[in-house]
Design a protein around this motif. Sequence first.
Motif, PDB file in Angstrom:
ATOM      1  N   SER A 154     -73.325 -27.161  42.969  1.00 31.89           N
ATOM      2  CA  SER A 154     -72.717 -28.518  43.083  1.00 31.89           C
ATOM      3  C   SER A 154     -71.350 -28.703  42.439  1.00 31.89           C
ATOM      4  N   GLU A 172     -67.271 -39.735  45.138  1.00 35.92           N
ATOM      5  CA  GLU A 172     -68.666 -39.258  45.164  1.00 35.92           C
ATOM      6  C   GLU A 172     -68.863 -38.306  43.992  1.00 35.92           C
ATOM      7  N   PHE A 173     -68.110 -37.582  43.665  1.00 38.20           N
ATOM      8  CA  PHE A 173     -68.166 -36.403  42.553  1.00 38.20           C
ATOM      9  C   PHE A 173     -67.533 -36.947  41.203  1.00 38.20           C
ATOM     10  N   ARG A 174     -67.491 -38.290  41.219  1.00 37.32           N
ATOM     11  CA  ARG A 174     -66.792 -38.625  39.830  1.00 37.32           C
ATOM     12  C   ARG A 174     -67.580 -38.265  38.712  1.00 37.32           C
ATOM     13  N   ARG A 175     -69.188 -38.622  38.843  1.00 32.67           N
ATOM     14  CA  ARG A 175     -70.014 -38.134  37.571  1.00 32.67           C
ATOM     15  C   ARG A 175     -69.789 -36.750  37.223  1.00 32.67           C
ATOM     16  N   ILE A 179     -68.309 -35.374  33.747  1.00 37.60           N
ATOM     17  CA  ILE A 179     -69.011 -34.477  32.928  1.00 37.60           C
ATOM     18  C   ILE A 179     -68.122 -33.232  32.203  1.00 37.60           C
ATOM     19  N   MET A 230     -76.649 -33.094  34.234  1.00 33.94           N
ATOM     20  CA  MET A 230     -77.160 -33.536  35.626  1.00 33.94           C
ATOM     21  C   MET A 230     -78.486 -34.104  35.807  1.00 33.94           C
ATOM     22  N   SER A 233     -80.577 -38.664  31.716  1.00 31.07           N
ATOM     23  CA  SER A 233     -80.039 -39.914  32.296  1.00 31.07           C
ATOM     24  C   SER A 233     -78.732 -40.152  31.818  1.00 31.07           C
ATOM     25  N   ARG A 234     -77.924 -41.175  32.441  1.00 28.42           N
ATOM     26  CA  ARG A 234     -76.764 -41.492  32.485  1.00 28.42           C
ATOM     27  C   ARG A 234     -76.339 -41.829  30.854  1.00 28.42           C
TER      28      ARG A 234
END
Lengths: 289, 103
Positions: A154, A172-175, A179, A230, A233-234
């Motif tokens: 990823s 799209e890859f902001r999370r 992290i 990943m 949960s957020r």
Amino acid sequence: MEKDFTYIDFEMGSDELVAKIVADHQGWSISIAKCIAKAWNMDWQLDGLDGAAFEALIYCAKRFDNKMGIPFRGYAHRRIHEACAAEARQCKRWQYGTNEMSQIECDAREVAFRLFELFPELRDGLLPIEQPENESLTENTLRGSIKHLLASASLLTSFQKTSTDNPEYAVEFRRMFQIIANMDAIHQMILWLIYWQGQSMRAVASDWGLDELAIIREHQSIIEYVSNRMTESRKAKPVPLKIRPKLRKLKIDETNLPFSRFKVASPVVIFLLATAQLLSNTLFANLLG
Amino acid sequence: MVKKIDGITSSPSSSVKETSATSTSGVKAVNSVNAADADSSVKRVRKATRPMTAEERATLFRLLNEEADKMLEQEKLSPETKETVKIAVRMAIDASILDEPDK
């Protein structure tokens, strides 16, 4: 390690030894080439993987020292695999794919190739996980190993896609970037140098005056942390990742870290930042061109 | 004629210690060398490379699909990106497993 007595009567590097090793292991080296070709939708003969395997086999046979106490296959497996993979990457089929999923396939191949660099034990047919002594391979250890590979893939995909001229990927890859942005500066730099700049762990260790093992272990910890983040949960509060004592001495300039802008930014801000970056790059390119 | 020695009043020097005579015991029978037990072999932390059976391979890829769905579900990635990640890991694992018997 068990000693290989097969070639004990031969002199190292002699023509007789090379001929015998090649005759004994030619089929095995071709099976490595076939295995790579099959996994990457390639042809082991047309794409030249058989030639690369044979060359690597001769190279290893010439340098094989029976006195070291390592069986030939243990010594040569990684090198033959590496040669076949490098040959596969150079052929035309690598860039164009084979069907309508060609772009996904090509991107996946590139990521898979980088995974072999990050986890060299894969070349020996081993999954990247520490299996405890006296314990058999359980489903949990397998799952853990797969999670490591997925997290690493990823990261590779996110860096691969955001390096293209499409700012939407940054959103799209902001999370993923959030992290990373919340990690320690040293961990951010390790990810930046290895995944973005494509440096080897040995090169990073050498630049920082450390031994390679320190970076390899830190990378494993980072990947485990990322894979855990990943899957949780957020809303879960992250447990900060500790830094090994050897790395604590390093001084990293924290004012201009590559991921700092993603720390608290919303998707809209990230999109605007990525677009601005892209436009400025284009502007500079035009000015310089 | 034997002359009697007398007049010694001091005790023996304290630096001289009496030691008991070394006694010998019977020699025990020498144990014969036995073959090593099957359990006492050196165990490696990682298992050596060996071809996987079709069943093991299927299990491994089932786990990969499960973990990928679980892990990438949280990320708001496009289906293409998720597929890229999943295929990449599958390719890496597949390319590392020898599936042909030795020739």
